[in-house]
Design a protein around this motif. Structure first.
Motif, PDB file in Angstrom:
ATOM      1  N   UNK A 127      15.242 -11.619  -8.993  1.00  0.00           N
ATOM      2  CA  UNK A 127      15.974 -11.138 -10.165  1.00  0.00           C
ATOM      3  C   UNK A 127      15.164 -10.051 -10.881  1.00  0.00           C
ATOM      4  N   UNK A 128      13.875 -10.279 -11.035  1.00  0.00           N
ATOM      5  CA  UNK A 128      13.026  -9.280 -11.699  1.00  0.00           C
ATOM      6  C   UNK A 128      12.997  -7.974 -10.907  1.00  0.00           C
ATOM      7  N   UNK A 129      12.972  -8.082  -9.585  1.00  0.00           N
ATOM      8  CA  UNK A 129      12.981  -6.890  -8.741  1.00  0.00           C
ATOM      9  C   UNK A 129      14.287  -6.114  -8.927  1.00  0.00           C
ATOM     10  N   UNK A 132      14.210  -4.340 -12.236  1.00  0.00           N
ATOM     11  CA  UNK A 132      13.365  -3.142 -12.148  1.00  0.00           C
ATOM     12  C   UNK A 132      14.106  -2.000 -11.458  1.00  0.00           C
ATOM     13  N   UNK A 133      14.851  -2.320 -10.409  1.00  0.00           N
ATOM     14  CA  UNK A 133      15.652  -1.295  -9.721  1.00  0.00           C
ATOM     15  C   UNK A 133      16.671  -0.685 -10.686  1.00  0.00           C
ATOM     16  N   UNK A 146      23.208   0.311  -5.820  1.00  0.00           N
ATOM     17  CA  UNK A 146      22.777  -0.926  -6.466  1.00  0.00           C
ATOM     18  C   UNK A 146      23.973  -1.763  -6.923  1.00  0.00           C
ATOM     19  N   UNK A 147      24.987  -1.105  -7.437  1.00  0.00           N
ATOM     20  CA  UNK A 147      26.194  -1.815  -7.869  1.00  0.00           C
ATOM     21  C   UNK A 147      26.830  -2.543  -6.675  1.00  0.00           C
ATOM     22  N   UNK A 148      26.940  -1.867  -5.550  1.00  0.00           N
ATOM     23  CA  UNK A 148      27.500  -2.486  -4.334  1.00  0.00           C
ATOM     24  C   UNK A 148      26.631  -3.649  -3.863  1.00  0.00           C
ATOM     25  N   UNK A 149      25.331  -3.444  -3.921  1.00  0.00           N
ATOM     26  CA  UNK A 149      24.386  -4.497  -3.520  1.00  0.00           C
ATOM     27  C   UNK A 149      24.563  -5.732  -4.410  1.00  0.00           C
ATOM     28  N   UNK A 189      25.196  -5.336 -17.216  1.00  0.00           N
ATOM     29  CA  UNK A 189      24.322  -4.442 -17.992  1.00  0.00           C
ATOM     30  C   UNK A 189      23.986  -3.150 -17.247  1.00  0.00           C
ATOM     31  N   UNK A 190      24.447  -3.039 -16.022  1.00  0.00           N
ATOM     32  CA  UNK A 190      24.149  -1.859 -15.218  1.00  0.00           C
ATOM     33  C   UNK A 190      24.896  -0.646 -15.790  1.00  0.00           C
TER      34      UNK A 190
END
Length: 192
Positions: A127-129, A132-133, A146-149, A189-190
């Protein structure tokens, strides 16, 4: 549990979980139903969100306080209380994490102790990783990736939760719901 009751106004026998009397159409006293029973849904993690919304709108159409503006104070009050209960039930079922907690409660699993002592360090590191991304996104391409991931990870965790409930493995369903909660918060939050 009782299967029938009497209407408080006309004394007609009606189903225990009836919101309105079938004879005099009076809003009935409050009664205790869990959110699944309010919407007549099977008690499982995977639900049909469109069906939930349809049933929600149907009940709100019947019981919304605006429909009872010219009725007695008691009926207005009951309508308001039922409408509030329906809203709360809808919110619980519409949210993946609160739906897990509700199912765990229905199945007699207490999450309070597990919530206080959650120590899955590998999950917390993951989760922390991801967080950070999120903070290091430089362009639209990275954002979309990242959204897709995150969406894939969320769907994967939801599938695991379904499997755990089917196996009656409530401890793992609960642990997985914690990860799901973090993933959904990160996705919400993205921002670009």
């Amino acid at each position: 549990m009782e299967s029938s009751k009497s209407c408080w106004k006309c004394k007609n026998k009606i189903d225990f979980n009836s919101f309105l009397c079938s004879k005099c159409n009076t809003v009935q006293q409050l009664f205790d139903l869990n959110p699944y029973d309010i919407f007549s849904l099977e008690k499982k993690f995977d639900i049909d969100n469109d069906l939930l919304e349809d049933k929600y709108l149907e009940l709100q159409n019947i019981l919304h306080p605006d429909k009872f503006i010219n009725y007695s104070e008691k009926e207005r009050s009951l309508s308001n209380a039922h409408s509030s209960n329906i809203n709360n039930a809808y919110e619980k079922l519409n949210n993946n994490v609160s739906r897990v907690k509700l199912l765990l409660s229905i199945n007699g699993y207490d999450t309070a102790e597990d919530d206080r002592s959650f120590k899955d360090t590998s999950m917390l590191e993951e989760i922390m990783e991801l967080q950070n991304k999120c903070m290091s996104i430089q362009n639209d391409s990275e954002f979309e990736k990242l959204k897709s991931q995150l969406e894939l990870k969320i769907e994967d965790e939801k599938k695991k939760i379904t499997t755990f409930f089917n196996q009656k493995n409530f401890e793992e369903a609960h642990k997985t719901s914690i990860k799901l909660s973090y993933l959904e918060k990160i996705k919400d939050n993205l921002v670009k």
